[in-house]
Design a protein around this motif. Sequence first.
Motif, short mmCIF file in Angstrom:
data_model
loop_
_atom_site.label_atom_id
_atom_site.label_comp_id
_atom_site.label_asym_id
_atom_site.label_seq_id
_atom_site.Cartn_x
_atom_site.Cartn_y
_atom_site.Cartn_z
N SER A 152 42.39 -49.04 -71.12
CA SER A 152 42.62 -49.03 -69.67
C SER A 152 43.85 -49.86 -69.32
CB SER A 152 41.39 -49.54 -68.93
OG SER A 152 41.42 -50.94 -68.93
N THR A 153 44.42 -49.57 -68.17
CA THR A 153 45.73 -50.13 -67.85
C THR A 153 45.71 -51.64 -67.70
OG1 THR A 153 45.31 -49.70 -65.53
CG2 THR A 153 46.59 -48.05 -66.72
N HIS A 154 44.55 -52.26 -67.48
CA HIS A 154 44.61 -53.72 -67.33
C HIS A 154 44.87 -54.41 -68.66
CE1 HIS A 154 40.22 -53.40 -68.21
NE2 HIS A 154 40.51 -54.48 -68.91
N ARG A 155 44.83 -53.67 -69.76
CA ARG A 155 45.18 -54.27 -71.04
C ARG A 155 46.65 -54.05 -71.38
NH1 ARG A 155 40.39 -54.24 -75.22
NH2 ARG A 155 41.71 -56.01 -75.79
N SER A 215 47.44 -53.84 -53.51
CA SER A 215 46.30 -54.19 -54.36
C SER A 215 45.10 -54.68 -53.57
CB SER A 215 46.72 -55.23 -55.39
OG SER A 215 46.85 -56.49 -54.78
N ASP A 229 44.16 -46.56 -59.58
CA ASP A 229 44.44 -47.60 -60.56
C ASP A 229 45.42 -48.63 -60.01
OD1 ASP A 229 44.18 -47.83 -63.80
OD2 ASP A 229 46.04 -48.69 -62.99
N ARG A 230 45.17 -49.90 -60.36
CA ARG A 230 46.02 -50.97 -59.85
C ARG A 230 47.48 -50.80 -60.27
NH1 ARG A 230 44.33 -56.89 -61.54
NH2 ARG A 230 44.22 -55.68 -63.44
N LEU A 231 47.67 -50.38 -61.51
CA LEU A 231 49.03 -50.17 -62.00
C LEU A 231 49.73 -49.07 -61.22
CD1 LEU A 231 51.28 -50.68 -64.05
CD2 LEU A 231 50.14 -49.11 -65.61
N GLY A 310 47.99 -59.66 -60.69
CA GLY A 310 47.20 -59.71 -61.90
C GLY A 310 47.62 -58.78 -63.00
N LEU A 311 48.82 -58.27 -62.92
CA LEU A 311 49.34 -57.50 -64.05
C LEU A 311 50.23 -58.43 -64.88
CD1 LEU A 311 50.39 -54.19 -62.25
CD2 LEU A 311 48.48 -54.48 -63.81
#
Lengths: 366, 257
Positions: A152-155, A215, A229-231, A310-311
């Motif tokens: 997932s994009t948070h990684r 966000s 998605d946040r990204l 938070g990215l």
Amino acid sequence: MIHNQTIIKERPAPSSAVGPVAWLRTNLFNGPVNTLFTLIGLYILYLLVVPTVQWAFINADWVGSTRDDCSREGACWVFINARFTQFIYGLYPRSEIWRANIVFAGFFTLIAWLAIPRLPFKRWVAVFALVGFPVIAYVLLHGGYFDLPRVSTHRWGGLMLTLLLATVGMVGALPIGIVLALGRRSNMPIVKSFCVVFIEFWRGVPLITVLFMASVMLPLFLPSEMSVDRLVRALIGLTLFQSAYMAEVIRGGLQAIPKGQEEAAAALGMTYWKRMGLIVLPQALKMMIPGIVNTFISLFKDTTLVMIIGLFDLLGIVQAALSDSRWLGFSLEGYVFAAFMFWVFCFSMSRYSQYLERKLHTGHKR
Amino acid sequence: MTTATNISDTSTSDLMVEMRGVNKWYGDFHVLRDIDLEVRRGERIVICGPSGSGKSTLIRCINHLEEHQQGDIVVGGIPLTQDVKRIEQIRRSVGMVFQHFNLFPHLTVLENCCIAPMWVQKKSRKEAEEQAMRYLERVRIAEQAKKYPGQLSGGQQQRVAIARSLCMHPDVMLFDEPTSALDPEMIKEVLDVMVELAKEGMTMLCVTHEMGFAKTVADRVIFMDQGQIIEENAPEPFFNNPQSERTQLFLSQILGH
């Protein structure tokens, strides 16, 4: 009265006017005051360069794996070494890094292919870079297809995330900016006012606010089952924000093209889009290369602001690593590394734009 | 020249350009006042007059680079309206040469001549290039085809501009002071090309101060002042026996030295 019946032959300039010694004399040691300034300047340069080189190279530690390997007075590059994978890929799972590597390789290959003039099939490579490659990159990086585990994009993070944000931002902002710039010069009142309002809104708001809104506020307005998605939200915010700046840069270029160009194109029977696409925009964009690249560079550096939602981009992940208790006290090395990475990319863009300007110059400057 | 062949063609209308009661204002300034003008196929017309008299505006109205606010303009049987499609249709059959050449500086001479045939008339690149070379040869500049306009002299650029217009096979050519921006030694090379074009039967409307050119090629000379057509006559009576005082004054000023 006739003075000279034959034309005097060409002669080389006297040696006192050309060559390195003449250059030194005219530029650095021309008169006592300038000589003094030159010497002072050289001394200041000496004071700055010598300690920097000593710190960064001569007294630096390069090999090892823990902070105990850093015994000397200079920089401790061991820290960068130990965290390098994280700086590049963020928290991307180690076992899946090959996927990111393929995307990296494809990305740099495509850029090199488009940038090196000798290589053939430019048009098809460009089409693939804009259409095919993003899909492949998404499938590889995100996974969830063809038995690839989902990441997932948070990684996602590090340099990978920085490049992703910057590339999508640039590729998106340029065409949107062109459309907005044309719209702002349009005779149609609705199109024109929409573009003016859009540009002035995004230019009037700080990017941090845009990212915060994207966000924090956006999810409040959208129904809960509809989550973006946040990204993706950051990408949209960044692209729209930069497209407003891009629009104004391009509008400057459009205004610099003499009116006669569009008239000549119109007199040949070209439609509005052909006049713009074939005659006006190619000239305006060429003229605005410095401004466009300037916007690209500031976009590249603005990607660091995604940290606050938070990215973890390159700078974010470096900063996170600095707070690791095993590596306290190496913030200088961390920031120098991050600065160096950003500088490499921004400087490359700047050089490439200068090369482009020379290449596209057709000797019509007046 | 293909357009020359159909002068005797009676099936198409004999009138190439028709202006009836055309008026135009820039804000409060009345630039064109009740213009009536008829140009038959194959006719060569020279328009002269003091600066600011509306000569350029008049011919720029014909291909709608300027918009007229009153009256009717019909070009090649097509009435000029606000309709963009129709304006583009008219522009395809009306060539224009500008005072400042307005070549496309980012394209080579050859590309300048090919771009409209390729993108507007949908010709193949090969066909467009062959045709462009033919016209560039006619204006005697074929050897410069690979150069950029910025590398040419003013006279050469203007000849390229004429070739670029001819590549669209126009029925009428509009010349807007084609030699005013040129150095004296280059005026002749451009006028020579224009004289040849006139001899081949091209319909021409030419705003110029070159009275020698008017005497040799024009069927009619039109004198304008303050947005009005003051006098209109064949060159010989126009120059030898001008009727209005204003024309006499103008002619004495430009021919007097």
